[in-house]
Design a protein around this motif. Structure first.
Motif, PDB file in Angstrom:
ATOM      1  N   ALA A  73      44.227  42.313  37.139  1.00 55.67           N
ATOM      2  CA  ALA A  73      43.569  43.120  38.163  1.00 55.67           C
ATOM      3  C   ALA A  73      43.739  44.607  37.883  1.00 55.67           C
ATOM      4  O   ALA A  73      42.791  45.397  38.039  1.00 55.67           O
ATOM      5  N   ALA A  74      44.928  45.005  37.469  1.00 55.23           N
ATOM      6  CA  ALA A  74      45.169  46.416  37.140  1.00 55.23           C
ATOM      7  C   ALA A  74      44.296  46.856  35.968  1.00 55.23           C
ATOM      8  O   ALA A  74      43.771  47.980  35.957  1.00 55.23           O
ATOM      9  N   ILE A 121      36.665  44.574  45.222  1.00 56.76           N
ATOM     10  CA  ILE A 121      36.575  43.179  44.749  1.00 56.76           C
ATOM     11  C   ILE A 121      37.389  42.932  43.485  1.00 56.76           C
ATOM     12  O   ILE A 121      37.313  41.855  42.893  1.00 56.76           O
ATOM     13  N   VAL A 122      38.186  43.905  43.055  1.00 55.16           N
ATOM     14  CA  VAL A 122      38.915  43.780  41.783  1.00 55.16           C
ATOM     15  C   VAL A 122      39.838  42.568  41.773  1.00 55.16           C
ATOM     16  O   VAL A 122      39.851  41.774  40.817  1.00 55.16           O
ATOM     17  N   GLY A 159      46.748  53.329  33.771  1.00 62.82           N
ATOM     18  CA  GLY A 159      46.765  53.124  32.328  1.00 62.82           C
ATOM     19  C   GLY A 159      48.175  53.075  31.770  1.00 62.82           C
ATOM     20  O   GLY A 159      48.492  52.244  30.913  1.00 62.82           O
ATOM     21  N   ILE A 160      49.037  53.959  32.256  1.00 58.05           N
ATOM     22  CA  ILE A 160      50.436  53.962  31.807  1.00 58.05           C
ATOM     23  C   ILE A 160      51.122  52.668  32.216  1.00 58.05           C
ATOM     24  O   ILE A 160      51.857  52.057  31.438  1.00 58.05           O
ATOM     25  N   GLY A 165      37.438  51.032  48.277  1.00 54.87           N
ATOM     26  CA  GLY A 165      38.188  51.923  47.395  1.00 54.87           C
ATOM     27  C   GLY A 165      39.568  51.388  47.061  1.00 54.87           C
ATOM     28  O   GLY A 165      40.429  52.110  46.562  1.00 54.87           O
ATOM     29  N   GLN A 166      39.781  50.116  47.285  1.00 56.29           N
ATOM     30  CA  GLN A 166      41.082  49.459  47.196  1.00 56.29           C
ATOM     31  C   GLN A 166      41.833  49.803  45.904  1.00 56.29           C
ATOM     32  O   GLN A 166      41.292  49.704  44.808  1.00 56.29           O
ATOM     33  N   GLY A 167      43.092  50.214  46.083  1.00 59.06           N
ATOM     34  CA  GLY A 167      43.949  50.504  44.939  1.00 59.06           C
ATOM     35  C   GLY A 167      43.932  51.937  44.475  1.00 59.06           C
ATOM     36  O   GLY A 167      44.701  52.304  43.575  1.00 59.06           O
TER      37      GLY A 167
END
Length: 278
Positions: free
Chosen positions: A10-11, A35-36, A272-273, A239-241
């Motif tokens: 998901a990330a 929806i990720v 990304g990190i 806009g979740q996350g």
């Protein structure tokens, strides 16, 4: 995948969704991000399909009825090996294979062209019915937006699915509480989605749309139910996350000024990190 792997997936989806939208500088951030986690569970754990079997009629099908969330689907398809990363940075540009809304004739892995709200759910119902007539046991999954359910065509399809007892049809409602121009309760109050779908003849379940564990458990439960289609109401945030986007009142389609771009790119870099990609 176990829950840790799905969370990481998901990330990754969130990261590449942001990357492609940031590169373009505008687009449908809010509804893509909400929806990720659902896409991560579907493509990481539930959908019986791969790049090699994408044309097999016995595969599972997926229809993104809320087609404006295409960027999240494209990120997912890249991570699953359907398309290359360089395609992501052609999003919605002339000659692209990744138009703003999914097109099955352009993008490998897209089962149905969507974007005209209300029509995707009808197509998904038709796919599920066709599979049932053919005696196939595969599943058809569809994500519909809460604002999209303002469309009467959705409820015609929902009634048809229940009448035909399409118990291999699983419909996710992305209840992120907003649509293009405000809160759903202010524009056309949807009231209780669970009660409405039950009244229309669906099995109804609810899940925290930010929890991969709850989404996966809801799908597993859906697969044990018979004689009716299944609606899973996802409690999500538009806009979740990405807190900067979550906190915006109008976050359906963004055109980034310098301050917004810097804030969103900072979150993108942080993700990304965390996943080991820069």
């Amino acid at each position: 995948m176990d829950s840790t792997a799905i969370k990481n997936f998901a990330a990754q989806i969130r990261y590449y969704t942001l990357k492609e939208l940031n590169y373009m500088g505008y687009g449908h951030y809010g509804g893509s991000l909400s929806i990720v986690e659902t896409l991560a569970v579907l493509y990481g754990n539930q959908l019986q399909v791969s790049p090699e079997t994408k044309d097999d009629l016995n595969r599972d099908f997926f229809v993104l009825s809320k087609g404006h969330a295409g960027p999240a689907l494209y990120a997912t398809l890249f991570l699953k090996g359907y398309i290359s990363e360089d395609w992501l940075y052609t999003l919605n540009q002339n000659g692209t294979n990744l138009p703003s809304h999914p097109d099955k004739n352009k993008t490998p892995g897209v089962d149905m062209t969507t974007g005209s709200l209300g029509q995707g759910i009808s197509a998904a119902t038709g796919i599920a019915y066709g599979n049932k007539i053919a005696g196939r046991e595969n599943y058809t999954y569809c994500i519909v937006g809460d604002g999209e359910l303002n469309e009467g065509q959705c409820w015609e399809a929902i009634q048809f699915a229940a009448h035909r007892q399409l118990d291999h049809f699983v419909l996710f409602i992305d209840d992120n509480k907003k649509q293009l121009d405000g809160y759903t309760t202010e524009i056309c109050n949807p009231f209780d989605f669970e009660a409405k779908f039950a009244a229309f003849g669906f099995h109804t379940l609810k899940a925290d749309g930010s929890s991969v564990e709850e989404i996966n458990e809801a799908i597993e439960r859906a697969k044990s139910l018979t004689d009716k289609p299944i609606a899973i109401v996802l409690d999500t945030v538009k806009g979740q996350g990405v807190p900067f986007i979550e906190d915006m009142y109008s976050n359906h389609h963004l055109r980034l000024d310098d301050a917004a771009k810097a804030a969103i790119e900072a979150t993108t870099e942080k993700i990304g990190i965390e996943i080991g990609v820069r």
